[in-house]
Scaffold this motif. Structure first.
Motif, PDB file in Angstrom:
ATOM      1  N   TRP A   1       0.905  -1.123  -0.060  1.00  0.00           N
ATOM      2  CA  TRP A   1      -0.030  -0.166   0.027  1.00  0.00           C
ATOM      3  C   TRP A   1       0.872   1.277  -0.133  1.00  0.00           C
ATOM      4  CZ3 TRP A   1       0.107   3.957   3.543  1.00  0.00           C
ATOM      5  CH2 TRP A   1       0.923   3.691   4.791  1.00  0.00           C
ATOM      6  N   MET A   2       2.124   1.184   0.562  1.00  0.00           N
ATOM      7  CA  MET A   2       2.850   2.288   0.708  1.00  0.00           C
ATOM      8  C   MET A   2       3.924   2.333  -0.526  1.00  0.00           C
ATOM      9  SD  MET A   2       5.427   3.410   4.042  1.00  0.00           S
ATOM     10  CE  MET A   2       4.356   2.603   5.236  1.00  0.00           C
ATOM     11  N   ILE A   3       4.520   1.585  -0.758  1.00  0.00           N
ATOM     12  CA  ILE A   3       5.664   1.503  -1.438  1.00  0.00           C
ATOM     13  C   ILE A   3       5.528   2.338  -3.005  1.00  0.00           C
ATOM     14  CG2 ILE A   3       6.846  -0.296  -0.344  1.00  0.00           C
ATOM     15  CD1 ILE A   3       6.299  -2.123  -2.857  1.00  0.00           C
ATOM     16  N   GLY A   4       4.358   2.243  -3.481  1.00  0.00           N
ATOM     17  CA  GLY A   4       3.801   2.707  -4.780  1.00  0.00           C
ATOM     18  C   GLY A   4       3.592   4.293  -4.699  1.00  0.00           C
ATOM     19  N   THR A   5       3.437   4.674  -3.330  1.00  0.00           N
ATOM     20  CA  THR A   5       2.878   6.188  -3.138  1.00  0.00           C
ATOM     21  C   THR A   5       3.885   6.988  -3.603  1.00  0.00           C
ATOM     22  OG1 THR A   5       3.770   6.440  -1.070  1.00  0.00           O
ATOM     23  CG2 THR A   5       1.533   5.510  -1.278  1.00  0.00           C
ATOM     24  N   ARG A   6       3.534   8.485  -4.107  1.00  0.00           N
ATOM     25  CA  ARG A   6       4.300   9.308  -4.280  1.00  0.00           C
ATOM     26  C   ARG A   6       5.300   9.789  -3.280  1.00  0.00           C
ATOM     27  NH1 ARG A   6       1.880  15.086  -6.453  1.00  0.00           N
ATOM     28  NH2 ARG A   6       1.116  15.019  -4.318  1.00  0.00           N
TER      29      ARG A   6
END
Length: 215
Positions: A38-43
């Motif tokens: 959920w986190m590693i693809g966020t800007r």
């Protein structure tokens, strides 16, 4: 007023905050990396942690960015700092993150073994606290001034602060992953009895975000 916070702390569906058998090859334990999709693809994560452009700008990104707001100091358990056990063999290990860790503020590491502070690039200095969670919190609050202190983990460290009712706010990201074993966050903890309640929840395709507050 300054708060003691846990933010962006990911749990599996069966309540584990890390997989088993943490080592250099598996910093989050076996299967643990699957928790954090959920986190590693966020800007925000790509920019702050990886130094890269791009990424999603959705609810997951908003929770990731929110986790770093108004943080003046961090507290980490020794397992969050590295896989080394017992006495420090030398000064070579300086964390998982390279020369410029993502903290950028004073960071207090709980340990039973003394070590001199380590000054890193970007404003992070690691201080090693050998006299317990209360001392670490006192030192972190002094360093943070009027800002909040963030407990980064791992599970054992968060549990200790919860048991003492010291955490004011906790954001959990519950990932749709089953680990089966590892470190369980809530085992044996009576959260309502400790005065905690769910104050916010929102679901995304990759996580259910829950905010728990102390009443």
């Amino acid at each position: 007023m300054s708060k003691l916070r846990v933010n962006a702390f990911t749990l599996s569906l069966d309540g584990f905050g890390a997989g088993p058998d943490q080592d250099l090859a598996n910093p989050l334990g076996i299967g643990g990396e699957n928790l954090h999709k959920w986190m590693i693809g966020t800007r925000f994560f790509r920019k702050v942690v990886m130094g890269q452009d791009g990424g999603t700008t959705d609810t997951d990104d908003a929770f990731a960015a929110r986790s770093f707001e108004n943080v003046g100091a961090w507290i980490l358990g020794r397992n969050m700092f590295g896989p080394i056990r017992g006495d420090w063999p030398d000064d070579s290990w300086k964390g998982w993150w390279g020369d410029n860790p993502p903290y950028h503020v004073p960071t207090f590491v709980l340990t039973h073994h003394k070590r001199a502070p380590i000054e890193m690039e970007g404003g992070t200095t690691f201080y090693f606290v050998t006299d317990g969670i209360h001392s670490a919190l006192e030192q972190a609050r002094e360093a943070a001034a009027s800002k909040d202190v963030r407990v980064g983990g791992g599970v054992s460290t968060v549990r200790q602060y919860l048991q003492e009712r010291l955490i004011d706010e906790m954001h959990l990201a519950i990932s749709p992953v089953l680990l089966g074993k590892g470190e369980h966050l809530f085992a044996g903890l009576d959260m309502p009895g400790l005065g905690y309640r769910c104050a916010e929840q929102v679901a995304t395709p990759l996580a259910t975000h829950v905010v728990i507050e102390r009443a």
